[in-house]
Design a protein around this motif. Structure first.
Motif, PDB file in Angstrom:
ATOM      1  N   LEU A   1       5.544  -3.885   0.301  1.00  0.00           N
ATOM      2  CA  LEU A   1       4.857  -5.101  -0.123  1.00  0.00           C
ATOM      3  C   LEU A   1       5.457  -5.638  -1.420  1.00  0.00           C
ATOM      4  CD1 LEU A   1       1.081  -4.218   0.443  1.00  0.00           C
ATOM      5  CD2 LEU A   1       2.606  -5.541   1.920  1.00  0.00           C
ATOM      6  N   PRO A   2       5.559  -6.948  -1.571  1.00  0.00           N
ATOM      7  CA  PRO A   2       5.990  -7.531  -2.843  1.00  0.00           C
ATOM      8  C   PRO A   2       5.001  -7.189  -3.951  1.00  0.00           C
ATOM      9  CG  PRO A   2       6.055  -9.156  -1.068  1.00  0.00           C
ATOM     10  CD  PRO A   2       5.341  -7.966  -0.528  1.00  0.00           C
ATOM     11  N   ASP A   3       5.496  -7.108  -5.186  1.00  0.00           N
ATOM     12  CA  ASP A   3       4.639  -6.743  -6.317  1.00  0.00           C
ATOM     13  C   ASP A   3       3.509  -7.735  -6.539  1.00  0.00           C
ATOM     14  OD1 ASP A   3       6.212  -4.549  -6.754  1.00  0.00           O
ATOM     15  OD2 ASP A   3       7.358  -5.436  -8.398  1.00  0.00           O
ATOM     16  N   ASP A   4       3.703  -8.992  -6.163  1.00  0.00           N
ATOM     17  CA  ASP A   4       2.677 -10.001  -6.430  1.00  0.00           C
ATOM     18  C   ASP A   4       1.619 -10.084  -5.326  1.00  0.00           C
ATOM     19  OD1 ASP A   4       4.249 -11.099  -4.457  1.00  0.00           O
ATOM     20  OD2 ASP A   4       4.656 -12.995  -5.502  1.00  0.00           O
ATOM     21  N   THR A   5       1.648  -9.167  -4.380  1.00  0.00           N
ATOM     22  CA  THR A   5       0.612  -9.134  -3.351  1.00  0.00           C
ATOM     23  C   THR A   5      -0.725  -8.785  -3.990  1.00  0.00           C
ATOM     24  OG1 THR A   5       2.203  -8.374  -1.697  1.00  0.00           O
ATOM     25  CG2 THR A   5      -0.137  -8.083  -1.181  1.00  0.00           C
ATOM     26  N   PRO A   6      -1.764  -9.587  -3.796  1.00  0.00           N
ATOM     27  CA  PRO A   6      -3.072  -9.256  -4.373  1.00  0.00           C
ATOM     28  C   PRO A   6      -3.572  -7.897  -3.868  1.00  0.00           C
ATOM     29  CG  PRO A   6      -3.039 -11.525  -3.607  1.00  0.00           C
ATOM     30  CD  PRO A   6      -1.784 -10.888  -3.091  1.00  0.00           C
ATOM     31  N   PHE A   7      -4.282  -7.194  -4.720  1.00  0.00           N
ATOM     32  CA  PHE A   7      -4.741  -5.860  -4.352  1.00  0.00           C
ATOM     33  C   PHE A   7      -5.647  -5.856  -3.120  1.00  0.00           C
ATOM     34  CE2 PHE A   7      -2.966  -4.948  -8.407  1.00  0.00           C
ATOM     35  CZ  PHE A   7      -2.630  -3.599  -8.375  1.00  0.00           C
ATOM     36  N   PRO A   8      -6.581  -6.791  -2.957  1.00  0.00           N
ATOM     37  CA  PRO A   8      -7.381  -6.790  -1.722  1.00  0.00           C
ATOM     38  C   PRO A   8      -6.524  -6.937  -0.470  1.00  0.00           C
ATOM     39  CG  PRO A   8      -8.442  -8.134  -3.393  1.00  0.00           C
ATOM     40  CD  PRO A   8      -7.078  -7.804  -3.916  1.00  0.00           C
ATOM     41  N   ASP A   9      -5.463  -7.759  -0.561  1.00  0.00           N
ATOM     42  CA  ASP A   9      -4.558  -7.914   0.581  1.00  0.00           C
ATOM     43  C   ASP A   9      -3.798  -6.619   0.848  1.00  0.00           C
ATOM     44  OD1 ASP A   9      -5.410 -10.505   0.717  1.00  0.00           O
ATOM     45  OD2 ASP A   9      -3.589 -11.384  -0.147  1.00  0.00           O
ATOM     46  N   ALA A  10      -3.412  -5.916  -0.213  1.00  0.00           N
ATOM     47  CA  ALA A  10      -2.711  -4.644  -0.041  1.00  0.00           C
ATOM     48  C   ALA A  10      -3.611  -3.614   0.628  1.00  0.00           C
ATOM     49  CB  ALA A  10      -2.236  -4.126  -1.399  1.00  0.00           C
ATOM     50  N   VAL A  11      -4.883  -3.607   0.266  1.00  0.00           N
ATOM     51  CA  VAL A  11      -5.829  -2.669   0.888  1.00  0.00           C
ATOM     52  C   VAL A  11      -5.984  -2.977   2.369  1.00  0.00           C
ATOM     53  CG1 VAL A  11      -8.229  -1.900   0.916  1.00  0.00           C
ATOM     54  CG2 VAL A  11      -7.060  -2.219  -1.265  1.00  0.00           C
ATOM     55  N   ARG A  12      -6.092  -4.255   2.706  1.00  0.00           N
ATOM     56  CA  ARG A  12      -6.206  -4.630   4.125  1.00  0.00           C
ATOM     57  C   ARG A  12      -4.928  -4.275   4.879  1.00  0.00           C
ATOM     58  NH1 ARG A  12      -9.285  -8.923   1.817  1.00  0.00           N
ATOM     59  NH2 ARG A  12      -7.424 -10.188   1.453  1.00  0.00           N
ATOM     60  N   HIS A  13      -3.788  -4.490   4.253  1.00  0.00           N
ATOM     61  CA  HIS A  13      -2.511  -4.139   4.883  1.00  0.00           C
ATOM     62  C   HIS A  13      -2.445  -2.633   5.142  1.00  0.00           C
ATOM     63  CE1 HIS A  13       1.833  -5.013   5.667  1.00  0.00           C
ATOM     64  NE2 HIS A  13       1.932  -3.728   5.392  1.00  0.00           N
ATOM     65  N   ALA A  14      -2.876  -1.845   4.164  1.00  0.00           N
ATOM     66  CA  ALA A  14      -2.845  -0.382   4.313  1.00  0.00           C
ATOM     67  C   ALA A  14      -3.704   0.076   5.480  1.00  0.00           C
ATOM     68  CB  ALA A  14      -3.305   0.276   3.019  1.00  0.00           C
ATOM     69  N   ALA A  15      -4.829  -0.598   5.679  1.00  0.00           N
ATOM     70  CA  ALA A  15      -5.718  -0.221   6.783  1.00  0.00           C
ATOM     71  C   ALA A  15      -5.081  -0.492   8.139  1.00  0.00           C
ATOM     72  CB  ALA A  15      -7.043  -0.975   6.665  1.00  0.00           C
ATOM     73  N   ASP A  16      -4.141  -1.441   8.182  1.00  0.00           N
ATOM     74  CA  ASP A  16      -3.469  -1.774   9.444  1.00  0.00           C
ATOM     75  C   ASP A  16      -2.250  -0.897   9.713  1.00  0.00           C
ATOM     76  OD1 ASP A  16      -5.271  -3.779   9.983  1.00  0.00           O
ATOM     77  OD2 ASP A  16      -4.056  -5.350   9.052  1.00  0.00           O
ATOM     78  N   CYS A  17      -1.826  -0.114   8.713  1.00  0.00           N
ATOM     79  CA  CYS A  17      -0.705   0.805   8.897  1.00  0.00           C
ATOM     80  C   CYS A  17      -1.208   2.121   9.483  1.00  0.00           C
ATOM     81  CB  CYS A  17      -0.007   1.074   7.562  1.00  0.00           C
ATOM     82  SG  CYS A  17       0.783  -0.371   6.818  1.00  0.00           S
ATOM     83  N   ARG A  18      -0.286   2.924   9.976  1.00  0.00           N
ATOM     84  CA  ARG A  18      -0.638   4.261  10.479  1.00  0.00           C
ATOM     85  C   ARG A  18       0.014   5.289   9.551  1.00  0.00           C
ATOM     86  NH1 ARG A  18      -3.159   6.089  14.917  1.00  0.00           N
ATOM     87  NH2 ARG A  18      -2.649   8.149  15.763  1.00  0.00           N
ATOM     88  N   TRP A  19      -0.807   6.217   9.062  1.00  0.00           N
ATOM     89  CA  TRP A  19      -0.376   7.168   8.046  1.00  0.00           C
ATOM     90  C   TRP A  19      -0.396   8.584   8.589  1.00  0.00           C
ATOM     91  CZ3 TRP A  19       1.010   5.069   3.314  1.00  0.00           C
ATOM     92  CH2 TRP A  19       0.599   3.763   3.088  1.00  0.00           C
ATOM     93  N   LEU A  20       0.638   9.349   8.253  1.00  0.00           N
ATOM     94  CA  LEU A  20       0.731  10.748   8.675  1.00  0.00           C
ATOM     95  C   LEU A  20       0.949  11.650   7.466  1.00  0.00           C
ATOM     96  CD1 LEU A  20       3.261  10.681  11.671  1.00  0.00           C
ATOM     97  CD2 LEU A  20       0.770  10.504  11.784  1.00  0.00           C
ATOM     98  N   ARG A  21       0.425  12.844   7.555  1.00  0.00           N
ATOM     99  CA  ARG A  21       0.879  13.970   6.732  1.00  0.00           C
ATOM    100  C   ARG A  21       1.694  14.869   7.653  1.00  0.00           C
ATOM    101  NH1 ARG A  21      -1.569  16.466   2.063  1.00  0.00           N
ATOM    102  NH2 ARG A  21      -3.133  15.140   1.045  1.00  0.00           N
ATOM    103  N   PHE A  22       2.756  15.475   7.125  1.00  0.00           N
ATOM    104  CA  PHE A  22       3.472  16.444   7.946  1.00  0.00           C
ATOM    105  C   PHE A  22       3.900  17.631   7.109  1.00  0.00           C
ATOM    106  CE2 PHE A  22       6.828  13.581   6.476  1.00  0.00           C
ATOM    107  CZ  PHE A  22       7.916  14.408   6.235  1.00  0.00           C
ATOM    108  N   MET A  23       4.256  18.694   7.801  1.00  0.00           N
ATOM    109  CA  MET A  23       4.613  19.957   7.162  1.00  0.00           C
ATOM    110  C   MET A  23       5.540  20.713   8.083  1.00  0.00           C
ATOM    111  SD  MET A  23       1.991  22.981   5.904  1.00  0.00           S
ATOM    112  CE  MET A  23       1.270  21.940   4.615  1.00  0.00           C
ATOM    113  N   ALA A  24       6.414  21.520   7.504  1.00  0.00           N
ATOM    114  CA  ALA A  24       7.352  22.308   8.308  1.00  0.00           C
ATOM    115  C   ALA A  24       7.679  23.599   7.574  1.00  0.00           C
ATOM    116  CB  ALA A  24       8.620  21.508   8.576  1.00  0.00           C
ATOM    117  N   PHE A  25       8.431  24.444   8.225  1.00  0.00           N
ATOM    118  CA  PHE A  25       8.908  25.689   7.614  1.00  0.00           C
ATOM    119  C   PHE A  25      10.404  25.545   7.373  1.00  0.00           C
ATOM    120  CE2 PHE A  25       4.915  26.796   9.437  1.00  0.00           C
ATOM    121  CZ  PHE A  25       4.401  27.779   8.611  1.00  0.00           C
TER     122      PHE A  25
END
Length: 336
Positions: free
Chosen positions: A273-297
């Motif tokens: 996201l560009p730095d000038d993206t308003p924070f409420p818009d960034a929060v909405r954008h984050a909700a539309d993304c898919r997030w993973l945690r991962f781990m390996a050996f």
């Protein structure tokens, strides 16, 4: 300077308007020159945290009677940190002196004037410690806290078509919470573009393992399998905040106000996201993304120190960002 810092901290923790002012005055005398900046910042941020925890708001408000003229003034930096700490507890808004000072900081371009002056809901876990819940160190801990995502053959196929899109500047911003706080190893931040739209169910460990990631080098040669679990943006930004706030084994914590800023900078960069993206818009954008945690050996994941690894699929389904960080001192391990 450490002796000066101890005096300023002691004053900040003594509930009194005069002590609060003396603490700020002392911290405001410390240099902003590069050679002394790091230790001075430590004192200023420590004093700001203690002031907000200890002093009455009306006594803190008395510190903001004069508006700042320039940013290269240590006294202004102390007060900016106090405002940042107040924002973390949702205090100070609606107080004329504080509002006017915050607005002037914004006009002057102070970095701490960028985040909202109250904590957003996505930040609800910042600084909150839950008994029995520390760092995620083992696969069992990861599975117990987050829903595991099964691998798919179509995930493997999609991963093989991913093309890396290097961006050194963006990578540095993604890694910011870890580098500023002295984590022992340079984080890995990579960006990939897909030839088609990735289905959410195919965003899993089978996909991740096909990416050219240093953190997964040698995966499959040790006992234990890699895994991915679904998570959300509030979990990711909380880990980013904790990394900057707590500090690494080779560094120090950044204070809550700056830790919050570093966490948001990183989250914006993770999503592109560009730095000038308003924070409420960034929060909405984050909700539309898919997030993973991962781990390996692998050599990267030590399972006994601070290891974090995230991947985010943007809402178009065509771009993936990966961040992996470890506070394990691999050089020291090699010498043992």
């Amino acid at each position: 300077m450490r002796a000066v810092g101890r005096i300023a901290d002691a004053l900040a923790e003594t509930r009194s308007r005069d002590c609060a002012r003396f603490a700020v005055d002392i911290a405001g005398l410390l240099s902003l020159r590069p050679a002394q900046r790091a230790e001075g910042d430590r004192v200023r941020r420590s004093v700001a945290e203690k002031l907000v925890k200890t002093q009455q708001l009306r006594d803190l408000e008395a510190l903001f009677g004069e508006l700042p003229v320039r940013l290269d003034d240590p006294a202004v930096e102390v007060r900016a940190c106090v405002l940042g700490e107040l924002a973390m507890i949702g205090a100070g808004r609606g107080r004329p002196a504080l509002d006017a000072y915050a607005e002037r900081l914004r006009e002057l371009g102070h970095p701490l004037a960028r985040p909202p002056r109250t904590r957003l809901d996505v930040e609800h876990r910042f600084g909150v410690r839950v008994r029995g819940l520390g760092s995620v160190k083992t696969p069992d801990q990861l599975r117990s806290r987050f829903p595991e995502i099964a691998p798919t053959g179509s995930g493997t196929a999609a991963g093989r078509t991913a093309v890396e899109s290097p961006d050194a500047g963006r990578a540095a911003t993604v890694a910011e919470p870890f580098t500023v706080s002295g984590w022992s190893r340079e984080p890995e931040a990579r960006f990939f573009t897909l030839q088609g739209t990735l289905e959410p169910d195919d965003f899993n460990i089978a996909f991740i393992k096909e990416l050219s990631l240093e953190c997964l080098a040698g995966e499959g040669t040790r006992r234990g399998g890699a895994l991915t679990c679904h998570t959300t943006a509030d979990d990711v930004i909380n880990e980013l905040f904790a990394a900057a706030h707590n500090g690494g084994v080779n560094g120090q914590g950044q204070g809550a106000a700056y830790a919050r800023l570093h966490a948001w900078n990183s989250l914006y960069a993770l999503m592109g996201l560009p730095d000038d993206t308003p924070f409420p818009d960034a929060v909405r954008h984050a909700a539309d993304c898919r997030w993973l945690r991962f781990m390996a050996f692998t050599d990267w994941f030590h399972h006994d120190a601070a290891d974090v690894a995230f991947a985010v699929l943007d809402r178009s389904g065509t771009r993936v960002t990966v961040l992996a960080a470890t506070d394990a001192d691999t050089d020291a391990d090699d010498q043992v």
